[in-house]
Design a protein around this motif. Structure first.
Motif, short mmCIF file in Angstrom:
data_model
loop_
_atom_site.label_atom_id
_atom_site.label_comp_id
_atom_site.label_asym_id
_atom_site.label_seq_id
_atom_site.Cartn_x
_atom_site.Cartn_y
_atom_site.Cartn_z
N THR A 39 1.14 -1.04 0.01
CA THR A 39 0.01 0.10 -0.07
C THR A 39 0.76 1.23 0.13
O THR A 39 1.61 1.19 1.11
CB THR A 39 -0.79 0.41 1.49
N LYS A 40 0.50 2.42 -0.77
CA LYS A 40 1.37 3.95 -0.87
C LYS A 40 1.07 4.11 0.08
O LYS A 40 -0.51 4.27 0.65
CB LYS A 40 0.87 4.21 -2.33
N THR A 41 2.15 4.85 1.52
CA THR A 41 2.20 5.08 2.24
C THR A 41 3.21 6.49 2.21
O THR A 41 3.77 6.72 1.31
CB THR A 41 2.61 4.72 3.32
N GLY A 42 2.87 7.52 2.98
CA GLY A 42 3.61 8.58 2.61
C GLY A 42 3.59 8.96 1.73
O GLY A 42 2.20 9.98 0.88
N GLY A 43 4.40 9.14 1.29
CA GLY A 43 5.46 10.16 -0.38
C GLY A 43 5.85 9.97 -0.83
O GLY A 43 7.05 8.65 -0.02
N GLU A 44 6.86 10.69 -1.77
CA GLU A 44 7.09 10.62 -2.59
C GLU A 44 8.02 11.45 -3.61
O GLU A 44 7.17 12.64 -3.52
CB GLU A 44 7.24 9.12 -3.36
N ILE A 45 9.43 11.40 -4.29
CA ILE A 45 9.42 12.90 -5.27
C ILE A 45 9.35 11.62 -6.23
O ILE A 45 10.45 10.75 -6.44
CB ILE A 45 10.85 12.99 -4.58
N THR A 46 8.47 12.50 -7.53
CA THR A 46 9.02 11.93 -8.33
C THR A 46 9.81 12.93 -9.10
O THR A 46 9.71 14.29 -9.86
CB THR A 46 7.43 11.37 -9.05
N ILE A 47 10.39 12.10 -10.38
CA ILE A 47 11.35 13.06 -11.43
C ILE A 47 11.20 11.98 -12.84
O ILE A 47 11.52 10.78 -12.96
CB ILE A 47 12.86 12.75 -11.10
N ASP A 48 10.97 13.51 -13.44
CA ASP A 48 10.71 12.65 -14.84
C ASP A 48 12.29 12.66 -15.39
O ASP A 48 11.74 14.28 -15.79
CB ASP A 48 9.60 13.23 -15.55
N VAL A 49 12.63 11.73 -16.25
CA VAL A 49 14.19 12.46 -16.85
C VAL A 49 13.74 11.28 -18.09
O VAL A 49 14.47 10.53 -18.09
CB VAL A 49 15.08 11.64 -16.61
N PRO A 50 13.87 12.15 -19.59
CA PRO A 50 13.73 11.09 -20.52
C PRO A 50 14.94 10.44 -21.13
O PRO A 50 16.52 11.18 -20.53
CB PRO A 50 13.46 11.85 -21.40
N GLY A 51 14.66 8.92 -21.05
CA GLY A 51 16.08 8.83 -21.32
C GLY A 51 16.45 7.82 -20.41
O GLY A 51 17.54 6.63 -20.33
N LEU A 52 16.66 8.14 -19.19
CA LEU A 52 16.69 7.64 -17.86
C LEU A 52 16.47 6.10 -17.48
O LEU A 52 17.87 5.50 -17.60
CB LEU A 52 16.38 8.41 -16.72
N GLY A 53 15.65 5.75 -17.94
CA GLY A 53 15.26 3.88 -18.21
C GLY A 53 15.46 3.25 -19.30
O GLY A 53 14.77 2.25 -19.61
N THR A 54 16.54 4.44 -20.12
CA THR A 54 17.40 3.65 -21.14
C THR A 54 18.99 3.51 -21.36
O THR A 54 19.14 2.75 -22.27
CB THR A 54 16.88 4.22 -22.74
N LEU A 55 18.98 3.78 -20.25
CA LEU A 55 20.79 3.45 -20.12
C LEU A 55 20.82 2.59 -19.39
O LEU A 55 20.67 1.30 -19.36
CB LEU A 55 21.04 4.52 -19.02
N ASP A 56 22.66 1.82 -20.60
CA ASP A 56 23.06 1.17 -19.85
C ASP A 56 24.11 1.00 -18.84
O ASP A 56 24.54 -0.34 -18.76
CB ASP A 56 24.03 0.26 -21.27
N THR A 57 24.78 1.79 -18.60
CA THR A 57 25.32 1.58 -17.65
C THR A 57 24.84 3.47 -16.34
O THR A 57 24.93 4.50 -17.30
CB THR A 57 26.49 2.23 -17.61
N LEU A 58 24.97 3.67 -15.31
CA LEU A 58 25.00 4.41 -14.38
C LEU A 58 25.51 4.02 -13.29
O LEU A 58 25.96 3.27 -12.69
CB LEU A 58 23.46 5.18 -14.53
N THR A 59 25.71 5.62 -12.58
CA THR A 59 25.79 5.42 -10.81
C THR A 59 24.73 6.22 -10.43
O THR A 59 25.13 7.86 -10.26
CB THR A 59 27.78 5.78 -10.75
N LEU A 60 24.34 5.46 -9.35
CA LEU A 60 24.27 6.40 -8.12
C LEU A 60 24.18 6.32 -6.76
O LEU A 60 24.95 5.63 -6.89
CB LEU A 60 22.52 5.61 -8.01
N SER A 61 24.14 7.71 -5.96
CA SER A 61 24.77 7.57 -5.23
C SER A 61 23.47 8.36 -3.67
O SER A 61 22.81 9.61 -4.68
CB SER A 61 26.19 8.35 -5.16
N LEU A 62 23.59 8.85 -3.08
CA LEU A 62 22.75 9.00 -1.85
C LEU A 62 23.61 9.21 -0.46
O LEU A 62 23.98 7.85 -0.24
CB LEU A 62 21.81 8.78 -2.26
N TRP A 63 22.90 10.00 0.55
CA TRP A 63 23.26 9.71 1.83
C TRP A 63 22.01 9.12 2.55
O TRP A 63 20.47 9.68 1.37
CB TRP A 63 23.72 10.95 2.77
N PHE A 64 21.74 8.25 3.57
CA PHE A 64 20.04 8.60 4.27
C PHE A 64 20.38 8.49 5.25
O PHE A 64 21.67 7.63 5.84
CB PHE A 64 19.56 6.69 3.57
#
Length: 173
Positions: A45-70
């Motif tokens: 069940t969707k709780t709370g919320g989220e942040i959404t970002i539309d970036v055309p082409g992001l889902g078609t990349l063959d390589t990527l690096t993600l970084s974040l603090w949590f």
């Protein structure tokens, strides 16, 4: 910040009063999902919320690096960090930071070895994840605030994730 691809996020609140909010972070202001935290939830069940970002082409990349603090604030079962459907999902479950990729419409989860489960409750955790779709390889790096990142997990059996246009979702599950 989506680096060279750009993009601006939109706050989405699924449950009243439980959406993301700006809060102090490691470097200036960040986003808190504390109001949407429902530890030990067993459904999708969707709780709370989220942040959404539309970036055309992001889902078609063959390589990527993600970084974040949590900063985990309690039991996580599981808590989404980043999601790019239908391609992949980066999440924390207990002390494990794991990745799920969708290949031919089926989910494939990868967890670090038990002795490499790195998320530390109540402390700022840095994660960097590399994904190489064609090579089927991924590397997970971790550090606590003040420490140097170290290699926490290596996966060389990642199925080629499904490609497609998708929206990046930060938080929520």
């Amino acid at each position: 910040n989506l680096g060279t691809t750009g993009g601006e996020g939109e706050f989405v609140e699924w449950a009243p009063g439980e959406g993301p909010a700006f809060a102090p972070a490691v470097r200036g202001m960040g986003v808190s999902f504390l109001a949407s935290s429902r530890g030990q939830s067993r459904d999708r069940t969707k709780t709370g919320g989220e942040i959404t970002i539309d970036v055309p082409g992001l889902g078609t990349l063959d390589t990527l690096t993600l970084s974040l603090w949590f900063k985990p604030v309690g039991p996580n079962a599981p808590a989404r960090l980043l999601y790019l459907g239908p391609c992949w999902d980066l999440y924390v479950s207990g002390s494990a930071v794991a990745i799920k990729v969708r290949h031919d419409g089926k989910d494939h989860n990868r967890y670090p070895p038990r002795n490499q489960r790195v998320a530390v409750e109540g402390r700022w955790n840095f994660i960097a994840l590399t994904l190489d779709r064609e090579a089927g390889a991924s590397r997970l790096y971790h550090a606590l605030l003040g420490d140097e990142p170290r290699l926490a997990a290596t996966w060389d059996d990642i199925p080629a994730y499904d490609k497609g246009e998708a929206t990046l979702e930060i938080g929520n599950l």
